[in-house]
Design an enzyme around this catalytic site. Structure first.
Site, mmCIF file in Angstrom:
data_model
loop_
_atom_site.group_PDB
_atom_site.id
_atom_site.type_symbol
_atom_site.label_atom_id
_atom_site.label_comp_id
_atom_site.label_asym_id
_atom_site.label_seq_id
_atom_site.Cartn_x
_atom_site.Cartn_y
_atom_site.Cartn_z
ATOM 1 N N VAL A 79 -6.391 -6.878 -2.475
ATOM 2 C CA VAL A 79 -6.056 -7.490 -3.760
ATOM 3 C C VAL A 79 -4.883 -8.426 -3.513
ATOM 4 O O VAL A 79 -3.926 -8.052 -2.798
ATOM 5 C CB VAL A 79 -5.695 -6.391 -4.799
ATOM 6 C CG1 VAL A 79 -5.208 -7.008 -6.102
ATOM 7 C CG2 VAL A 79 -6.893 -5.475 -5.051
ATOM 8 N N TYR A 120 -6.995 5.127 -2.419
ATOM 9 C CA TYR A 120 -8.228 5.839 -2.066
ATOM 10 C C TYR A 120 -8.189 7.281 -2.565
ATOM 11 O O TYR A 120 -9.190 7.796 -3.051
ATOM 12 C CB TYR A 120 -8.465 5.779 -0.546
ATOM 13 C CG TYR A 120 -8.579 4.354 -0.022
ATOM 14 C CD1 TYR A 120 -9.201 3.371 -0.780
ATOM 15 C CD2 TYR A 120 -8.048 3.989 1.208
ATOM 16 C CE1 TYR A 120 -9.296 2.061 -0.333
ATOM 17 C CE2 TYR A 120 -8.141 2.678 1.673
ATOM 18 C CZ TYR A 120 -8.767 1.720 0.892
ATOM 19 O OH TYR A 120 -8.851 0.429 1.330
ATOM 20 N N ASN A 176 -0.524 2.818 6.197
ATOM 21 C CA ASN A 176 -0.771 2.042 4.976
ATOM 22 C C ASN A 176 -0.790 2.989 3.762
ATOM 23 O O ASN A 176 -1.829 3.430 3.279
ATOM 24 C CB ASN A 176 -2.103 1.281 5.099
ATOM 25 C CG ASN A 176 -2.309 0.283 3.965
ATOM 26 O OD1 ASN A 176 -1.635 0.335 2.945
ATOM 27 N ND2 ASN A 176 -3.259 -0.625 4.142
ATOM 28 N N ARG A 178 -1.347 -3.482 -8.456
ATOM 29 C CA ARG A 178 -0.912 -2.442 -9.399
ATOM 30 C C ARG A 178 -1.371 -2.744 -10.817
ATOM 31 O O ARG A 178 -0.699 -2.412 -11.793
ATOM 32 C CB ARG A 178 0.612 -2.253 -9.373
ATOM 33 C CG ARG A 178 1.159 -1.725 -8.057
ATOM 34 C CD ARG A 178 0.480 -0.499 -7.524
ATOM 35 N NE ARG A 178 0.690 0.750 -8.222
ATOM 36 C CZ ARG A 178 1.656 1.611 -7.928
ATOM 37 N NH1 ARG A 178 2.508 1.360 -6.967
ATOM 38 N NH2 ARG A 178 1.740 2.757 -8.586
ATOM 39 N N GLY A 232 -4.919 -2.248 -11.413
ATOM 40 C CA GLY A 232 -6.237 -1.614 -11.477
ATOM 41 C C GLY A 232 -7.364 -2.382 -10.803
ATOM 42 O O GLY A 232 -8.525 -1.965 -10.882
ATOM 43 N N GLU A 286 -11.999 3.224 6.799
ATOM 44 C CA GLU A 286 -10.868 3.484 7.694
ATOM 45 C C GLU A 286 -9.649 2.774 7.139
ATOM 46 O O GLU A 286 -9.757 1.661 6.648
ATOM 47 C CB GLU A 286 -11.141 2.921 9.092
ATOM 48 C CG GLU A 286 -12.002 3.796 9.952
ATOM 49 C CD GLU A 286 -13.315 3.109 10.276
ATOM 50 O OE1 GLU A 286 -13.397 1.882 10.091
ATOM 51 O OE2 GLU A 286 -14.257 3.806 10.674
HETATM 52 C C1 LIG Z 1 -4.199 -1.316 -1.246
HETATM 53 C C2 LIG Z 1 -4.520 -2.364 -2.319
HETATM 54 C C3 LIG Z 1 -5.980 -2.829 -2.163
HETATM 55 C C4 LIG Z 1 -4.353 -1.690 -3.712
HETATM 56 O O1 LIG Z 1 -4.888 -2.563 -4.708
HETATM 57 P P1 LIG Z 1 -4.344 -2.535 -6.222
HETATM 58 O O2 LIG Z 1 -5.214 -3.405 -7.042
HETATM 59 O O3 LIG Z 1 -2.889 -2.811 -6.228
HETATM 60 O O4 LIG Z 1 -4.571 -0.991 -6.602
HETATM 61 P P2 LIG Z 1 -4.674 -0.423 -8.103
HETATM 62 O O5 LIG Z 1 -3.799 -1.190 -9.020
HETATM 63 O O6 LIG Z 1 -6.108 -0.304 -8.485
HETATM 64 O O7 LIG Z 1 -4.044 1.023 -7.873
HETATM 65 C C5 LIG Z 1 -4.692 2.211 -8.276
HETATM 66 C C6 LIG Z 1 -3.807 3.383 -7.914
HETATM 67 O O8 LIG Z 1 -3.619 3.441 -6.486
HETATM 68 C C7 LIG Z 1 -2.281 3.861 -6.197
HETATM 69 N N1 LIG Z 1 -1.536 2.754 -5.572
HETATM 70 C C8 LIG Z 1 -1.949 1.474 -5.397
HETATM 71 N N2 LIG Z 1 -1.000 0.748 -4.764
HETATM 72 C C9 LIG Z 1 0.029 1.586 -4.527
HETATM 73 C C10 LIG Z 1 1.310 1.418 -3.926
HETATM 74 N N3 LIG Z 1 1.721 0.231 -3.432
HETATM 75 N N4 LIG Z 1 2.122 2.493 -3.862
HETATM 76 C C11 LIG Z 1 1.730 3.691 -4.343
HETATM 77 N N5 LIG Z 1 0.530 3.919 -4.960
HETATM 78 C C12 LIG Z 1 -0.307 2.868 -5.037
HETATM 79 C C13 LIG Z 1 -1.653 4.212 -7.538
HETATM 80 O O9 LIG Z 1 -1.965 5.573 -7.806
HETATM 81 C C14 LIG Z 1 -2.401 3.291 -8.475
HETATM 82 O O10 LIG Z 1 -2.404 3.726 -9.796
HETATM 83 P P3 LIG Z 1 -1.147 3.334 -10.763
HETATM 84 O O11 LIG Z 1 -0.858 1.868 -10.564
HETATM 85 O O12 LIG Z 1 -1.666 3.663 -12.137
HETATM 86 O O13 LIG Z 1 -0.013 4.192 -10.309
HETATM 87 C C15 LIG Z 1 -3.529 -3.578 -2.237
HETATM 88 O O14 LIG Z 1 -2.209 -3.072 -2.195
HETATM 89 C C16 LIG Z 1 -3.752 -4.466 -1.022
HETATM 90 O O15 LIG Z 1 -4.584 -5.368 -1.064
HETATM 91 N N6 LIG Z 1 -2.979 -4.235 0.054
HETATM 92 C C17 LIG Z 1 -3.063 -5.083 1.271
HETATM 93 C C18 LIG Z 1 -4.413 -5.014 1.928
HETATM 94 C C19 LIG Z 1 -4.814 -3.603 2.276
HETATM 95 O O16 LIG Z 1 -4.012 -2.774 2.691
HETATM 96 N N7 LIG Z 1 -6.124 -3.315 2.088
HETATM 97 C C20 LIG Z 1 -6.701 -2.007 2.396
HETATM 98 C C21 LIG Z 1 -6.917 -1.901 3.867
HETATM 99 S S1 LIG Z 1 -7.769 -0.404 4.285
#
Ligand SMILES: CC(C)(COP(=O)(O)OP(=O)(O)OC[C@H]1O[C@@H](n2cnc3c(N)ncnc32)[C@H](O)[C@@H]1OP(=O)(O)O)[C@@H](O)C(=O)NCCC(=O)NCCS
Length: 145
Positions: A70, A114, A107, A76, A78, A102
């Site tokens: 994302v 997940y 991370n 953060r 959804g 994986e």
């Molecule tokens: C990991 C990633 C995909 C999360 O996407 P996102 O859209 O921010 O996630 P969401 O908003 O749907 O989060 C859902 C829940 O996951 C958890 N969560 C997500 N990001 C988090 C963070 N940085 N720290 C702690 N909990 C987290 C929380 O429980 C969150 O719910 P909340 O916001 O109500 O507390 C995003 O941070 C990203 O793209 N990171 C870099 C690329 C990456 O690591 N991809 C995955 C490789 S395997």
């Protein structure tokens, strides 16, 4: 934020989103090759501009998230959760019984996402990822569909 998840087969969109999400971007060719496979599909979350992506592969009764991310400005909110829910629904509809992925052991954000989406740890692969800093373990996670 209004969010729409769409199936997309256009490699440049995935390459641009991947580059915005990761330090080591995958080349567009990689997405072109994967999206050309009948077993692979790509999802883009539009808000309304592209905000995130997931690439999913289905092999018999198992599916795998090959990559997802994302863009920083939309985290953060959804988007990741919505992409995973869509990926799981599509994999289930295609006959998969489990969705795997994986994730780097260090991370924490992705692992939190997940876990909150229902994935559980299924294993660990030592030294699975390599970069300039060295080797990094992968955690294998599984969601029963
Ligand atoms: C990991 C990633 C995909 C999360 O996407 P996102 O859209 O921010 O996630 P969401 O908003 O749907 O989060 C859902 C829940 O996951 C958890 N969560 C997500 N990001 C988090 C963070 N940085 N720290 C702690 N909990 C987290 C929380 O429980 C969150 O719910 P909340 O916001 O109500 O507390 C995003 O941070 C990203 O793209 N990171 C870099 C690329 C990456 O690591 N991809 C995955 C490789 S395997």
């Amino acid at each position: 934020m209004r969010l729409r998840i769409e199936r997309v087969r256009h490699p440049p969109i995935f390459a641009a989103l991947h580059a915005a999400c990761f330090d080591a971007p995958w080349p567009e060719d990689t997405f072109a090759r994967l999206l050309a496979l009948p077993t692979t599909f790509g999802l883009v979350a539009a808000a309304p501009e592209p905000a995130g992506f997931a690439l999913v592969q289905i092999a018999a009764d198992e599916a795998e998230v090959l990559a997802m991310g994302v863009v920083p400005a939309r985290r953060r909110a959804g988007v990741g959760r919505a992409l995973l829910a869509d990926a799981a629904g599509a994999a289930r509809a295609a006959g998969a019984a489990a969705l795997f992925l994986e994730v780097r052991a260090d991370n924490a954000a992705a692992q939190a996402l997940y876990r909150c989406a229902g994935f559980a740890i299924a294993g660990r692969r030592a030294g699975y990822y390599r970069d300039a800093q060295g080797a990094h373990d992968a955690i294998v996670m599984r969601l029963a569909l």
